[in-house]
Write a protein that holds these residues in place. Structure first.
Motif, PDB file in Angstrom:
ATOM      1  N   GLY A  18      -0.747  14.589  77.146  1.00  0.00           N
ATOM      2  CA  GLY A  18      -1.944  14.794  77.963  1.00  0.00           C
ATOM      3  C   GLY A  18      -2.614  13.535  78.445  1.00  0.00           C
ATOM      4  N   GLY A  19      -1.992  12.372  78.217  1.00  0.00           N
ATOM      5  CA  GLY A  19      -2.583  11.109  78.664  1.00  0.00           C
ATOM      6  C   GLY A  19      -2.767  11.074  80.166  1.00  0.00           C
ATOM      7  N   ASN A  20      -3.905  10.537  80.621  1.00  0.00           N
ATOM      8  CA  ASN A  20      -4.248  10.502  82.045  1.00  0.00           C
ATOM      9  C   ASN A  20      -4.070   9.086  82.582  1.00  0.00           C
ATOM     10  OD1 ASN A  20      -5.258  10.862  84.591  1.00  0.00           O
ATOM     11  ND2 ASN A  20      -7.377  11.167  83.974  1.00  0.00           N
ATOM     12  N   TYR A  21      -3.081   8.895  83.448  1.00  0.00           N
ATOM     13  CA  TYR A  21      -2.825   7.584  84.032  1.00  0.00           C
ATOM     14  C   TYR A  21      -3.588   7.370  85.340  1.00  0.00           C
ATOM     15  CZ  TYR A  21       0.414  10.595  86.568  1.00  0.00           C
ATOM     16  OH  TYR A  21       0.948  11.629  87.296  1.00  0.00           O
ATOM     17  N   PHE A  22      -4.253   8.405  85.860  1.00  0.00           N
ATOM     18  CA  PHE A  22      -4.899   8.287  87.167  1.00  0.00           C
ATOM     19  C   PHE A  22      -6.180   7.466  87.051  1.00  0.00           C
ATOM     20  CE2 PHE A  22      -7.792   9.712  90.508  1.00  0.00           C
ATOM     21  CZ  PHE A  22      -6.994   9.530  91.623  1.00  0.00           C
ATOM     22  N   SER A  23      -6.153   6.255  87.585  1.00  0.00           N
ATOM     23  CA  SER A  23      -7.310   5.374  87.499  1.00  0.00           C
ATOM     24  C   SER A  23      -7.134   4.237  88.489  1.00  0.00           C
ATOM     25  CB  SER A  23      -7.452   4.814  86.078  1.00  0.00           C
ATOM     26  OG  SER A  23      -8.609   4.017  85.966  1.00  0.00           O
ATOM     27  N   GLN A  24      -8.240   3.570  88.828  1.00  0.00           N
ATOM     28  CA  GLN A  24      -8.206   2.514  89.824  1.00  0.00           C
ATOM     29  C   GLN A  24      -7.291   1.364  89.418  1.00  0.00           C
ATOM     30  OE1 GLN A  24     -11.361   3.459  88.386  1.00  0.00           O
ATOM     31  NE2 GLN A  24     -11.360   5.115  89.884  1.00  0.00           N
ATOM     32  N   GLU A  25      -7.220   1.076  88.123  1.00  0.00           N
ATOM     33  CA  GLU A  25      -6.490  -0.103  87.681  1.00  0.00           C
ATOM     34  C   GLU A  25      -5.023   0.166  87.353  1.00  0.00           C
ATOM     35  OE1 GLU A  25      -8.432   1.686  83.970  1.00  0.00           O
ATOM     36  OE2 GLU A  25      -8.969   1.327  86.064  1.00  0.00           O
ATOM     37  N   VAL A  26      -4.595   1.430  87.445  1.00  0.00           N
ATOM     38  CA  VAL A  26      -3.228   1.790  87.061  1.00  0.00           C
ATOM     39  C   VAL A  26      -2.340   1.903  88.301  1.00  0.00           C
ATOM     40  CG1 VAL A  26      -1.785   3.500  85.899  1.00  0.00           C
ATOM     41  CG2 VAL A  26      -4.083   3.033  85.041  1.00  0.00           C
ATOM     42  N   PRO A  27      -1.257   1.122  88.382  1.00  0.00           N
ATOM     43  CA  PRO A  27      -0.346   1.235  89.532  1.00  0.00           C
ATOM     44  C   PRO A  27       0.270   2.631  89.615  1.00  0.00           C
ATOM     45  CG  PRO A  27       0.084  -0.770  88.285  1.00  0.00           C
ATOM     46  CD  PRO A  27      -0.859   0.050  87.456  1.00  0.00           C
ATOM     47  N   PHE A  28       0.395   3.138  90.842  1.00  0.00           N
ATOM     48  CA  PHE A  28       0.932   4.479  91.058  1.00  0.00           C
ATOM     49  C   PHE A  28       2.034   4.424  92.105  1.00  0.00           C
ATOM     50  CE2 PHE A  28       1.087   8.552  93.285  1.00  0.00           C
ATOM     51  CZ  PHE A  28       1.229   9.430  92.221  1.00  0.00           C
ATOM     52  N   GLY A  29       3.174   5.012  91.775  1.00  0.00           N
ATOM     53  CA  GLY A  29       4.295   5.067  92.705  1.00  0.00           C
ATOM     54  C   GLY A  29       5.523   5.563  91.975  1.00  0.00           C
ATOM     55  N   GLY A  30       6.651   5.629  92.673  1.00  0.00           N
ATOM     56  CA  GLY A  30       7.799   6.280  92.077  1.00  0.00           C
ATOM     57  C   GLY A  30       9.096   5.525  92.163  1.00  0.00           C
ATOM     58  N   TYR A  31      10.079   6.054  91.428  1.00  0.00           N
ATOM     59  CA  TYR A  31      11.459   5.601  91.491  1.00  0.00           C
ATOM     60  C   TYR A  31      12.206   6.457  92.519  1.00  0.00           C
ATOM     61  CZ  TYR A  31      11.002   3.323  86.811  1.00  0.00           C
ATOM     62  OH  TYR A  31      10.639   2.552  85.742  1.00  0.00           O
ATOM     63  N   LYS A  32      13.452   6.058  92.772  1.00  0.00           N
ATOM     64  CA  LYS A  32      14.383   6.840  93.582  1.00  0.00           C
ATOM     65  C   LYS A  32      13.745   7.251  94.915  1.00  0.00           C
ATOM     66  CE  LYS A  32      15.445   9.591  89.963  1.00  0.00           C
ATOM     67  NZ  LYS A  32      16.173  10.587  89.145  1.00  0.00           N
TER      68      LYS A  32
END
Length: 478
Positions: free
Chosen positions: A437-451
């Motif tokens: 249930g950890g929440n990674y959505f935040s201003q300081e957390v990089p967001f993007g994907g593989y493949k």
């Protein structure tokens, strides 16, 4: 009616197109329909502002203007909230999180980062052929940026592109989605009326067709494209950008898996899965739309998830108690329903949901069990409140199924043993991951994907660096 922002002026157009309220299906207002010529004018303004003004080099000016933007957003936050609810169909409770309040925090995050971020790095001296050479690196703005966003989180996506680009010293042409034009145009009006951002530095357009977007992706005066949307469109943008070798950032589709390990709290994991897939009616690229469960516990967990979905409140997004609103359009609802019907025809079990609700574009929270991991519903992005339950046989099998996808955006794992869960998470090839249930959505957390979920990262320090170029220097020391 809202207006385009081109070269510091708010501009009306002869042709307009309607924006609908997805909760009622009624016309909310009309938006100006930008032409290819409007897009050309926006690019020309951004090029001139980058090449002939001090925007790219005057850090103090950028900081002052970004702080004005933050003040404008906070001063008009409730107006923007009401517009987001009406046009996006986002439930009010969601605007207090990722639909509005959290995105606004991106502005002070990047102003604070810009103040301390090292734009110059000394690499020391080296002796070559009897001479001393000092070397260093400077980071500078990438140039003119075309930012193209989809409809699902228009405030988040606009600000996640616009703010770090401006902080880096870039100039921007922001193109909003045709399903949510008014929300993006409102941002342009705030910039024009409440900040000292110079003319041409930010241009905001929307259009109902593809011509304006094609101008942005192919124009030789655009240095970089940042796009969020479908993988299919991302492929076309990458191909169009290749003619001029533009820098490209792509945040694309996802088909993320949530793995429930055999030692997990099944009830807690089931509730988490149920409410996650219904967040913004499933219209989120990083939502976990595949639920991988131990085969021996399949039926037990399915019953728990179904009970969780029955508890999801859906309906009027203006009601503070509503958790799930409508899909964005009749077209999107037709797509979701067709995929559900094909899944059932292919052998999946429809446990609950699968129904249209009128008026508006509502679709009931839907659960499919005994899903073939190779089937369409398990491989293709649905973008609706549809959860596919897939049984697995052992931990290795769960990892194999989770990785058997062209996408690699996000994922989740639940286990009573946090270290076991982390070990599984590290085996999944995705750009973000939630553990218990950890929440990674935040201003300081990089967001993007593989493949095929994309190229590059938004948010965090990485989000600023996407808009910077690296220039290396060397000088002979006397």
């Amino acid at each position: 009616m809202k207006r385009l922002l081109i070269d510091g002026r708010l501009v009306e157009t002869e042709k307009t197109f309607p924006s609908l309220n997805p909760a009622t299906g009624e016309v909310l207002d009309h938006a100006p329909d930008a032409t290819a010529a409007d897009a050309e004018a926006a690019v020309a303004a951004a090029r001139r502002a980058f090449d002939t003004t001090s925007w790219a080099t005057d850090t103090a000016r950028r900081l002052r203007c970004l702080r004005q933007l933050h003040r404008a957003l906070t001063d008009h936050q409730e107006e923007l909230r009401d517009l987001t609810i009406a046009e996006v169909g986002a439930p009010r409770m969601l605007t207090h999180g990722p639909q509005l309040d959290e995105p606004i925090k991106l502005v002070p995050y990047y102003t604070d980062l810009l103040e301390k971020y090292p734009l110059t790095e000394e690499l020391g001296e080296s002796e070559i052929r009897g001479q001393r050479h000092r070397r260093w690196v400077e980071k500078e703005a990438a140039g003119v940026v075309a930012a193209i966003i989809p409809y699902n989180y228009p405030n988040q996506l606009a600000l996640a592109k616009l703010v770090p680009a401006l902080a880096a010293g870039c100039t921007v042409v922001l193109k909003g989605a045709p399903d949510t034009p008014l929300t993006t145009l409102y941002l342009g009006e705030l910039i024009a009326e409440h900040t000292d951002i110079p003319p041409g530095v930010v241009n905001v357009i929307v259009s109902s067709g593809v011509e304006a977007g094609e101008v942005l992706t192919k124009h030789p005066d655009v240095d970089m494209i940042t796009f969020t949307g479908s993988t299919a469109t991302g492929r076309r943008i990458m191909e169009a950008a290749s003619a001029t070798v533009k820098k490209v950032f792509l945040e694309l589709g996802g088909k993320s898996a949530m793995i429930v390990l055999d030692d997990a709290d099944f009830r807690a994991a089931s509730m988490f899965a149920a409410f996650t897939i219904c967040s913004h009616s499933g219209q989120g690229c990083a939502l976990t739309s595949r639920l991988l469960v131990p085969r021996e516990h399949h039926d037990e967990i399915v019953a728990m998830v179904a009970a969780g979905l029955e508890r999801v409140s859906y309906g009027d997004p203006t009601d503070p108690k509503t958790f799930m609103g409508p899909l964005i359009s009749e077209r999107q609802r037709d797509k979701v329903d067709a995929m559900v019907q094909r899944a059932v025809a292919a052998g999946a079990t429809l446990v609950t949901g699968g129904k249209r609700v009128d008026p508006g574009f509502f679709y009931t929270p839907t659960l499919l069990a005994d899903v073939d991991p190779a089937g369409e519903i398990a491989q293709d992005e649905v973008f609706g409140p549809v959860l596919a339950v897939i049984p697995y046989d052992g931990e290795d099998d769960a990892v194999r199924i989770a990785n058997d996808s062209i996408f690699g955006l996000s994922g989740a794992v639940h286990s009573a043993d946090a270290q076991r869960a982390i070990a599984v998470a590290r085996r999944i090839r995705t750009g973000t991951f939630s553990i218990n249930g950890g929440n990674y959505f935040s201003q300081e957390v990089p967001f993007g994907g593989y493949k095929q979920s994309g190229v590059g990262r938004e948010s965090g320090v990485a989000g600023l660096e996407e808009f910077l170029e690296i220039k290396s220097f060397a000088v002979v020391v006397p």
